[in-house]
Design an enzyme around this catalytic site. Sequence first.
Site, mmCIF file in Angstrom:
data_model
loop_
_atom_site.group_PDB
_atom_site.id
_atom_site.type_symbol
_atom_site.label_atom_id
_atom_site.label_comp_id
_atom_site.label_asym_id
_atom_site.label_seq_id
_atom_site.Cartn_x
_atom_site.Cartn_y
_atom_site.Cartn_z
ATOM 1 N N SER A 28 0.794 -1.224 0.000
ATOM 2 C CA SER A 28 0.000 0.000 0.000
ATOM 3 C C SER A 28 0.827 1.275 0.000
ATOM 4 O O SER A 28 0.378 2.297 -0.494
ATOM 5 C CB SER A 28 -0.958 -0.003 1.191
ATOM 6 N N HIS B 149 -5.395 -3.158 -3.031
ATOM 7 C CA HIS B 149 -5.050 -2.175 -4.064
ATOM 8 C C HIS B 149 -5.033 -2.737 -5.482
ATOM 9 O O HIS B 149 -4.828 -1.994 -6.437
ATOM 10 C CB HIS B 149 -3.703 -1.527 -3.744
ATOM 11 N N LYS C 216 -11.946 1.003 -2.094
ATOM 12 C CA LYS C 216 -10.901 1.714 -2.853
ATOM 13 C C LYS C 216 -11.310 1.768 -4.323
ATOM 14 O O LYS C 216 -12.201 2.541 -4.656
ATOM 15 C CB LYS C 216 -9.564 1.032 -2.576
HETATM 16 C C1 LIG Z 1 -6.883 -0.081 3.070
HETATM 17 C C2 LIG Z 1 -6.272 -1.414 3.333
HETATM 18 C C3 LIG Z 1 -6.876 -2.317 4.193
HETATM 19 C C4 LIG Z 1 -8.089 -1.955 5.007
HETATM 20 O O1 LIG Z 1 -9.224 -1.932 4.215
HETATM 21 P P1 LIG Z 1 -10.459 -1.016 4.692
HETATM 22 O O2 LIG Z 1 -11.596 -1.522 3.899
HETATM 23 O O3 LIG Z 1 -10.076 0.389 4.358
HETATM 24 O O4 LIG Z 1 -10.603 -1.242 6.154
HETATM 25 C C5 LIG Z 1 -6.328 -3.569 4.326
HETATM 26 N N1 LIG Z 1 -5.201 -3.902 3.653
HETATM 27 C C6 LIG Z 1 -4.575 -3.038 2.832
HETATM 28 C C7 LIG Z 1 -3.347 -3.465 2.125
HETATM 29 C C8 LIG Z 1 -5.084 -1.764 2.660
HETATM 30 O O5 LIG Z 1 -4.443 -0.887 1.893
#
Ligand SMILES: *Cc1c(COP(=O)(O)O)cnc(C)c1O
Length: 391
Positions: free
Chosen positions: A178, A206, A237
């Site tokens: 991330s 991602h 996302k």
């Molecule tokens: C954003 C993210 C999460 C958490 O997901 P949410 O739905 O925002 O709680 C978990 N793992 C990674 C790699 C992320 O970037």
Amino acid sequence: MGITIQQELEQIKQRGLYRSTRMIDGTQGPHVEMDGRDMLMLCSNNYLGLADSPALIRAAVEATERYGTSSAASRLVSGTMALHEHLEREVAAFKQCQAALIFNSGYAANTGVIAALVGRGDVIFSDRLNHASIIDGALLSSARLIRYPHNDVRALEALMKKHRGSGRTLIVTDAVFSMDGDMAPLRELVELKEEYKALLLVDDAHGSGVLGEGGCGTAELLGVATKVDILMGTFGKALGSFGAYVALSAELRDLLVNRARSFIFSTSLPPAVLGASLAALKIVRSPEGASLREKLRGNAELFRALLVGSGFSLPEGTTQIIPVLVGAVQTTMRFSEMLLGEGIFVQGIRPPTVPAGACRLRCTVMASHTQQDLEWAAERICVVGKQLGVI
Ligand SMILES: *Cc1c(COP(=O)(O)O)cnc(C)c1O
């Protein structure tokens, strides 16, 4: 007695690690309004630009009108609605998996799944740069946590040999990291997990919707879509909605329904969110989705080339997450502040999100950025980077 809350806050500030939220008006588009000013958004995970898509908005409204505003309970009490099962069927079909299970967020999925799969006497091998929610899940599980050097399959294998035990073994990795934007060597990890009879959990927060011909994610791109035991992805996302899923075997799903505490003890997602997620999946799987992915790939390529051309050093990678390495905390935060002054919203990333000394601007491009947006942003980043002596 310990230090006071005020002293603790002071300490955070003195280290340059004080965080606060910044408010945005309007929708999460490629441009946003901040304090009445138009800003170019360069730090959103709304990669495909679906967060203000009319199709998703309509789906959320229709789901609300038909099913109400709340699920009112955990799925195991009275909170399983037709939309939950519909979305799970669609996710399983999309991922070509036997089954899927919806979680309330990626954070809830990782903490729930990891602590359900392993416990005392078991071992977790986790990439050093994995997301915080994975680390929290590992800590909650009480299993032994062994962190391996980033993407280093040989080091991982050596550690697995050394710590071969009698309990279960779980390998867990971000698919696209991330804060770095690089990908995990999923093919090699699949080989290792097969050889050592481990379970493999891949967090594709991602990559889902973004990578692979069909937008199925990093595992599809790397040709191992059907080889990962538990494929986690999020709706918040690239898919422009909220929540998360795991795609897995029917048997593993059954275990999670019975063991994952974040699934069992939390009110399930409401109809509006499920409706929006269903609409997002439909777009991702359509020709429109393919063209959004192509636009995003082109934008990532362009922006990376512009920054490298200006003399910035970027970590290796090809994805839409484009970190500009700065180093020190103060310079990084100053960089971000000065860019806000220029009309560009990009966050400086500090410990504990990244290791000390590896602070960076985490730039993310979206399918909805224009070429002009990105050329202008790269030019301003270059000017500020020079002023700060970063390049
Ligand atoms: C954003 C993210 C999460 C958490 O997901 P949410 O739905 O925002 O709680 C978990 N793992 C990674 C790699 C992320 O970037």
